[in-house]
Design a protein around this motif. Structure first.
Motif, PDB file in Angstrom:
ATOM      1  N   ILE A  36      59.125 -11.074  12.293  1.00  0.00           N
ATOM      2  CA  ILE A  36      58.724 -12.225  11.480  1.00  0.00           C
ATOM      3  C   ILE A  36      57.221 -12.444  11.570  1.00  0.00           C
ATOM      4  O   ILE A  36      56.554 -12.697  10.560  1.00  0.00           O
ATOM      5  N   VAL A  37      56.691 -12.350  12.776  1.00  0.00           N
ATOM      6  CA  VAL A  37      55.247 -12.530  12.960  1.00  0.00           C
ATOM      7  C   VAL A  37      54.477 -11.476  12.154  1.00  0.00           C
ATOM      8  O   VAL A  37      53.479 -11.789  11.492  1.00  0.00           O
ATOM      9  N   LYS A  38      54.947 -10.227  12.171  1.00  0.00           N
ATOM     10  CA  LYS A  38      54.268  -9.168  11.425  1.00  0.00           C
ATOM     11  C   LYS A  38      54.330  -9.423   9.917  1.00  0.00           C
ATOM     12  O   LYS A  38      53.322  -9.305   9.213  1.00  0.00           O
ATOM     13  N   ARG A  39      55.518  -9.787   9.415  1.00  0.00           N
ATOM     14  CA  ARG A  39      55.644 -10.080   7.980  1.00  0.00           C
ATOM     15  C   ARG A  39      54.744 -11.237   7.588  1.00  0.00           C
ATOM     16  O   ARG A  39      54.141 -11.253   6.507  1.00  0.00           O
ATOM     17  N   SER A  40      54.677 -12.227   8.453  1.00  0.00           N
ATOM     18  CA  SER A  40      53.849 -13.399   8.168  1.00  0.00           C
ATOM     19  C   SER A  40      52.373 -13.029   8.108  1.00  0.00           C
ATOM     20  O   SER A  40      51.644 -13.471   7.213  1.00  0.00           O
ATOM     21  N   LEU A  41      51.934 -12.208   9.048  1.00  0.00           N
ATOM     22  CA  LEU A  41      50.544 -11.752   9.026  1.00  0.00           C
ATOM     23  C   LEU A  41      50.253 -10.996   7.736  1.00  0.00           C
ATOM     24  O   LEU A  41      49.199 -11.194   7.113  1.00  0.00           O
ATOM     25  N   ASP A  42      51.189 -10.150   7.313  1.00  0.00           N
ATOM     26  CA  ASP A  42      51.010  -9.396   6.067  1.00  0.00           C
ATOM     27  C   ASP A  42      50.917 -10.331   4.857  1.00  0.00           C
ATOM     28  O   ASP A  42      50.302  -9.978   3.838  1.00  0.00           O
ATOM     29  N   ALA A  43      51.533 -11.523   4.980  1.00  0.00           N
ATOM     30  CA  ALA A  43      51.516 -12.501   3.890  1.00  0.00           C
ATOM     31  C   ALA A  43      50.365 -13.495   4.012  1.00  0.00           C
ATOM     32  O   ALA A  43      50.315 -14.472   3.266  1.00  0.00           O
ATOM     33  N   GLY A  44      49.461 -13.277   4.949  1.00  0.00           N
ATOM     34  CA  GLY A  44      48.289 -14.144   5.083  1.00  0.00           C
ATOM     35  C   GLY A  44      48.454 -15.300   6.045  1.00  0.00           C
ATOM     36  O   GLY A  44      47.587 -16.172   6.130  1.00  0.00           O
ATOM     37  N   VAL A  45      49.567 -15.342   6.798  1.00  0.00           N
ATOM     38  CA  VAL A  45      49.803 -16.423   7.761  1.00  0.00           C
ATOM     39  C   VAL A  45      49.233 -15.978   9.102  1.00  0.00           C
ATOM     40  O   VAL A  45      49.801 -15.120   9.779  1.00  0.00           O
ATOM     41  N   GLU A  46      48.122 -16.562   9.495  1.00  0.00           N
ATOM     42  CA  GLU A  46      47.401 -16.072  10.664  1.00  0.00           C
ATOM     43  C   GLU A  46      47.820 -16.746  11.962  1.00  0.00           C
ATOM     44  O   GLU A  46      47.710 -16.145  13.032  1.00  0.00           O
ATOM     45  N   ARG A  47      48.290 -18.005  11.882  1.00  0.00           N
ATOM     46  CA  ARG A  47      48.659 -18.721  13.112  1.00  0.00           C
ATOM     47  C   ARG A  47      49.861 -19.610  12.846  1.00  0.00           C
ATOM     48  O   ARG A  47      50.095 -20.045  11.721  1.00  0.00           O
ATOM     49  N   MET A  48      50.618 -19.888  13.920  1.00  0.00           N
ATOM     50  CA  MET A  48      51.791 -20.735  13.775  1.00  0.00           C
ATOM     51  C   MET A  48      52.117 -21.387  15.113  1.00  0.00           C
ATOM     52  O   MET A  48      51.699 -20.911  16.179  1.00  0.00           O
ATOM     53  N   CYS A  49      52.858 -22.485  15.035  1.00  0.00           N
ATOM     54  CA  CYS A  49      53.376 -23.162  16.224  1.00  0.00           C
ATOM     55  C   CYS A  49      54.892 -23.112  16.151  1.00  0.00           C
ATOM     56  O   CYS A  49      55.493 -23.605  15.193  1.00  0.00           O
ATOM     57  N   THR A  50      55.526 -22.495  17.153  1.00  0.00           N
ATOM     58  CA  THR A  50      56.978 -22.392  17.174  1.00  0.00           C
ATOM     59  C   THR A  50      57.561 -23.417  18.136  1.00  0.00           C
ATOM     60  O   THR A  50      56.966 -23.748  19.163  1.00  0.00           O
TER      61      THR A  50
END
Length: 276
Positions: A36-50
């Motif tokens: 999920i983190v990799k897909r998110s990075l590919d989609a431009g999502v650089e940071r997140m809080c889980t």
């Protein structure tokens, strides 16, 4: 008999970068967190809080934050599970909250929806309030942001937040309360965080609240695996799809989406104390 049209497979919003997801549940998604983190990075999502909703998930969230440099954690016990808060979990949660990769005490708060719909498996309002007040004290003690869950409990929540000790920052995650509550929350200095339900057609008042929140008091989140934004409502959510929510909020605020992204990044840094 006509067959229902199959739901479209969710796709990221194209052309966006430097996105953040202020509140997600990586441990609740079916796929491996790393994928999920990799897909998110590919989609431009650089940071997140889980975020975890019970002690075990809170610990798992912190483990993920220790594993991925672009993932941070929030630790607490969800209000519906507030009866899990005992002497042992208080000690353990205090240790989790003190960790440098934990940026918020949450999600804690009040939830009367599940009290009415599943009372046998939901902590009572009295127990929820006691747990909320303990989490508030923990946020004050650690200097971390207080991350609030609120479902159909506006009056009681504002009462408690008003008379309890004041954390440095209070964030109302997945904000969905009426506009008058948004106005009071903004006046008190709380941060409003909006999820994919702000994109739902019937939620015009929610978009008005998103337009009202000043820069510095607005965040964007997924609350994944729930709240998938339009046009993919009903599908399983993940941070990869948060760009659609940014586009909706930018339109509601009548600003370029790039400006919104920059403002939200600054707020993310300030709320979670990530600036040097």
């Amino acid at each position: 008999m006509s067959k229902k049209k199959p739901r479209p497979i969710p796709q990221p919003a194209p052309g966006l970068s430097k996105l953040i997801d202020a509140h997600t549940h990586l441990t609740s998604c079916k796929d491996e967190a790393g994928d999920i983190v990799k897909r998110s990075l590919d989609a431009g999502v650089e940071r997140m809080c889980t975020v975890g909703d019970g002690f075990n998930e809170a610990k798992a969230a912190l483990d993920l934050a220790r594993t991925f440099d672009n993932v941070y954690a929030a630790c607490a016990i969800h209000p519906t599970k507030a009866d899990q808060l005992n002497e042992q979990t208080r000690v353990q949660l205090t240790e989790l909250a003190k960790d440098e990769r934990c940026v918020a005490v949450g999600e804690t708060g009040l939830d009367t929806y599940w009290i009415h719909h599943d009372p046998e498996n939901t902590a009572s309002l009295e127990v929820q309030e006691e747990a909320l007040r303990w989490h508030i004290d923990l946020a004050v003690e650690t200097g971390k942001t207080l991350m609030i869950h609120n479902r159909e409990a506006d009056e009681d929540l504002l009462r408690i937040l008003g008379d309890a000790p004041q954390p440095t920052r209070t964030m109302l995650h997945c904000f969905s309360s009426p506009l008058d509550v948004a106005k009071e929350a903004i006046e008190r200095g709380y941060i409003l965080s909006f999820a994919g339900n702000v994109t739902f057609k019937r939620n015009e008042e929610m978009r008005q609240a998103a337009a009202l929140a000043p820069a510095g008091q607005l965040l964007v989140e997924t609350d994944a695996p729930y709240m998938t934004p339009e046009p993919y409502r009903g599908a399983r959510n993940e941070p990869t799809f948060i760009g659609h929510t940014y586009n909706c909020i930018a339109e509601a605020r009548n600003v370029p989406v790039e400006q919104l992204i920059e403002e939200v990044n600054d707020t993310f840094d300030q709320v979670y104390q990530l600036k040097n």
